[in-house]
Design a protein around this motif. Sequence first.
Motif, PDB file in Angstrom:
ATOM      1  N   LEU A  61       0.865  -1.175   0.000  1.00 37.17           N
ATOM      2  CA  LEU A  61       0.000   0.000   0.000  1.00 37.17           C
ATOM      3  C   LEU A  61       0.902   1.227   0.000  1.00 37.17           C
ATOM      4  O   LEU A  61       1.675   1.432   0.941  1.00 37.17           O
ATOM      5  CB  LEU A  61      -0.910   0.001   1.230  1.00 37.17           C
ATOM      6  CG  LEU A  61      -2.026   1.056   1.249  1.00 37.17           C
ATOM      7  CD1 LEU A  61      -2.991   0.833   0.095  1.00 37.17           C
ATOM      8  CD2 LEU A  61      -2.771   1.017   2.576  1.00 37.17           C
ATOM      9  N   ASP A  62       0.830   1.998  -1.064  1.00 40.06           N
ATOM     10  CA  ASP A  62       1.684   3.182  -1.211  1.00 40.06           C
ATOM     11  C   ASP A  62       3.161   2.844  -1.102  1.00 40.06           C
ATOM     12  O   ASP A  62       3.955   3.583  -0.508  1.00 40.06           O
ATOM     13  CB  ASP A  62       1.310   4.236  -0.163  1.00 40.06           C
ATOM     14  CG  ASP A  62      -0.108   4.737  -0.335  1.00 40.06           C
ATOM     15  OD1 ASP A  62      -0.566   4.800  -1.491  1.00 40.06           O
ATOM     16  OD2 ASP A  62      -0.763   5.049   0.681  1.00 40.06           O
ATOM     17  N   GLY A  63       3.524   1.709  -1.674  1.00 38.80           N
ATOM     18  CA  GLY A  63       4.928   1.327  -1.697  1.00 38.80           C
ATOM     19  C   GLY A  63       5.433   0.700  -0.422  1.00 38.80           C
ATOM     20  O   GLY A  63       6.582   0.278  -0.344  1.00 38.80           O
ATOM     21  N   GLN A  64       4.608   0.634   0.606  1.00 35.49           N
ATOM     22  CA  GLN A  64       4.976   0.019   1.876  1.00 35.49           C
ATOM     23  C   GLN A  64       4.162  -1.267   2.061  1.00 35.49           C
ATOM     24  O   GLN A  64       3.277  -1.585   1.261  1.00 35.49           O
ATOM     25  CB  GLN A  64       4.700   0.980   3.043  1.00 35.49           C
ATOM     26  CG  GLN A  64       5.423   2.305   2.940  1.00 35.49           C
ATOM     27  CD  GLN A  64       6.919   2.141   3.045  1.00 35.49           C
ATOM     28  OE1 GLN A  64       7.423   1.524   3.978  1.00 35.49           O
ATOM     29  NE2 GLN A  64       7.660   2.715   2.098  1.00 35.49           N
ATOM     30  N   LEU A 120      14.212  -3.825   9.470  1.00 32.26           N
ATOM     31  CA  LEU A 120      13.107  -3.637   8.540  1.00 32.26           C
ATOM     32  C   LEU A 120      12.051  -2.756   9.190  1.00 32.26           C
ATOM     33  O   LEU A 120      11.300  -3.214  10.048  1.00 32.26           O
ATOM     34  CB  LEU A 120      12.508  -4.990   8.156  1.00 32.26           C
ATOM     35  CG  LEU A 120      11.471  -4.981   7.039  1.00 32.26           C
ATOM     36  CD1 LEU A 120      12.123  -4.546   5.728  1.00 32.26           C
ATOM     37  CD2 LEU A 120      10.853  -6.359   6.861  1.00 32.26           C
ATOM     38  N   PRO A 121      11.976  -1.477   8.851  1.00 31.91           N
ATOM     39  CA  PRO A 121      11.053  -0.568   9.526  1.00 31.91           C
ATOM     40  C   PRO A 121       9.595  -0.775   9.138  1.00 31.91           C
ATOM     41  O   PRO A 121       8.702  -0.298   9.821  1.00 31.91           O
ATOM     42  CB  PRO A 121      11.534   0.810   9.081  1.00 31.91           C
ATOM     43  CG  PRO A 121      12.184   0.563   7.755  1.00 31.91           C
ATOM     44  CD  PRO A 121      12.818  -0.792   7.855  1.00 31.91           C
ATOM     45  N   ARG A 122       9.354  -1.492   8.022  1.00 28.74           N
ATOM     46  CA  ARG A 122       7.982  -1.658   7.574  1.00 28.74           C
ATOM     47  C   ARG A 122       7.300  -2.850   8.266  1.00 28.74           C
ATOM     48  O   ARG A 122       7.967  -3.694   8.863  1.00 28.74           O
ATOM     49  CB  ARG A 122       7.952  -1.847   6.053  1.00 28.74           C
ATOM     50  CG  ARG A 122       8.487  -0.638   5.307  1.00 28.74           C
ATOM     51  CD  ARG A 122       8.548  -0.886   3.820  1.00 28.74           C
ATOM     52  NE  ARG A 122       9.479  -1.952   3.477  1.00 28.74           N
ATOM     53  CZ  ARG A 122       9.685  -2.390   2.235  1.00 28.74           C
ATOM     54  NH1 ARG A 122       9.027  -1.856   1.246  1.00 28.74           N
ATOM     55  NH2 ARG A 122      10.543  -3.351   1.997  1.00 28.74           N
ATOM     56  N   LYS A 123       6.002  -2.932   8.153  1.00 31.60           N
ATOM     57  CA  LYS A 123       5.226  -3.979   8.813  1.00 31.60           C
ATOM     58  C   LYS A 123       5.551  -5.342   8.227  1.00 31.60           C
ATOM     59  O   LYS A 123       5.473  -5.550   7.014  1.00 31.60           O
ATOM     60  CB  LYS A 123       3.732  -3.675   8.647  1.00 31.60           C
ATOM     61  CG  LYS A 123       2.845  -4.428   9.603  1.00 31.60           C
ATOM     62  CD  LYS A 123       1.431  -3.908   9.515  1.00 31.60           C
ATOM     63  CE  LYS A 123       0.568  -4.474  10.616  1.00 31.60           C
ATOM     64  NZ  LYS A 123      -0.817  -3.977  10.530  1.00 31.60           N
ATOM     65  N   ASP A 162      -0.417  -4.735  -7.763  1.00 33.69           N
ATOM     66  CA  ASP A 162       0.913  -5.091  -8.239  1.00 33.69           C
ATOM     67  C   ASP A 162       1.356  -6.480  -7.782  1.00 33.69           C
ATOM     68  O   ASP A 162       2.373  -6.998  -8.259  1.00 33.69           O
ATOM     69  CB  ASP A 162       1.951  -4.063  -7.765  1.00 33.69           C
ATOM     70  CG  ASP A 162       1.749  -2.700  -8.398  1.00 33.69           C
ATOM     71  OD1 ASP A 162       1.238  -2.657  -9.531  1.00 33.69           O
ATOM     72  OD2 ASP A 162       2.085  -1.690  -7.757  1.00 33.69           O
ATOM     73  N   VAL A 163       0.650  -7.060  -6.827  1.00 35.28           N
ATOM     74  CA  VAL A 163       0.954  -8.413  -6.370  1.00 35.28           C
ATOM     75  C   VAL A 163      -0.254  -9.286  -6.677  1.00 35.28           C
ATOM     76  O   VAL A 163      -1.280  -9.187  -6.011  1.00 35.28           O
ATOM     77  CB  VAL A 163       1.279  -8.449  -4.867  1.00 35.28           C
ATOM     78  CG1 VAL A 163       1.581  -9.885  -4.430  1.00 35.28           C
ATOM     79  CG2 VAL A 163       2.456  -7.550  -4.552  1.00 35.28           C
ATOM     80  N   ARG A 164      -0.127 -10.123  -7.697  1.00 31.44           N
ATOM     81  CA  ARG A 164      -1.266 -10.948  -8.102  1.00 31.44           C
ATOM     82  C   ARG A 164      -1.416 -12.140  -7.165  1.00 31.44           C
ATOM     83  O   ARG A 164      -0.465 -12.902  -6.971  1.00 31.44           O
ATOM     84  CB  ARG A 164      -1.099 -11.457  -9.528  1.00 31.44           C
ATOM     85  CG  ARG A 164      -2.305 -12.275 -10.005  1.00 31.44           C
ATOM     86  CD  ARG A 164      -2.122 -12.827 -11.381  1.00 31.44           C
ATOM     87  NE  ARG A 164      -1.148 -13.897 -11.472  1.00 31.44           N
ATOM     88  CZ  ARG A 164      -1.364 -15.167 -11.083  1.00 31.44           C
ATOM     89  NH1 ARG A 164      -2.511 -15.499 -10.527  1.00 31.44           N
ATOM     90  NH2 ARG A 164      -0.421 -16.077 -11.238  1.00 31.44           N
TER      91      ARG A 164
END
Length: 286
Positions: A61-64, A120-123, A162-164
């Motif tokens: 979502l929004d690149g994250q 890794l700062p992302r979820k 973007d992720v099928r």
Amino acid sequence: MELLVVIAIIATLAALLLPSLSRARSAADSAVCKGNLRQVGIGLNLYVGDFAEYPRYLTPLDGQIGWSWVEDLERYVGARWPEDNLTTNAIPPAKREGVWCCPGYNRVKGLIGFNRPSVLPRKYPWGSYGYNWRGVGSKNHKPSLGLGGVNMREEGWQTPEDVRPVRDSEVVSPSDMIAVADTPLERIPVRSASGDLAGNTDLSEGFIHPAVSVVLGRPTPFVNHERWRETGASMNRRHGGRWNVGFVDGHVEHHRLRSLFQLTDFARRRWNNDNHPHRDLWPTWP
């Protein structure tokens, strides 16, 4: 004198009983874990019944990373992902219980939560169970060989489109494809009195995981063998050296590490939704 004899007898009996008690505890942990995986498997099938596709491992979502597979399955499994204890400082966090928490994982002080601190700062979820995201391929392999989706953009994903997702019809043999299982452990940089072990919920990482390679005796250059040998020993303590494995159709099996990650056609095809081993994608290292 008689008292000393009684004490010696009691000590001898205790020494004889302790291994049996340890095995019984491990068997009880494994039984609970299998029940957890069955419930997760039921939740996975309910999700697929609604959407005719499998949850993405990570949804952008929004690149994250917007959300993960465990969050997609929460309402279908009937249990929330446990409260984070991954980054708790100083005070040992309470053990996590419920469907998402293997008791054997608790016994080795495995941590649960999102993100790997300072890396890794992302979820990103860490915990007891992993999802067969990629099969024996990579996250960019087209078509996807696992269950967790495939990146459709060469430059990286930005939106859910973007992720099928992998469609229900793409899984050729549901009774012979791994879906969720006890996950490989890693030592991560956290400051917690509870320890530093956490499970990588990308189950497919087991193919290139240093601890798995050390346990299996594979060549592992450029790694700290002692560190990963200790990590492998922790994985083996969960269920007496065995792993509980849930399949796409919902049934659960009990396997040794070697039978899951060995370089054989039989082992490798069980990871892939087309039920082929794909020898061309097997890692040469480790």
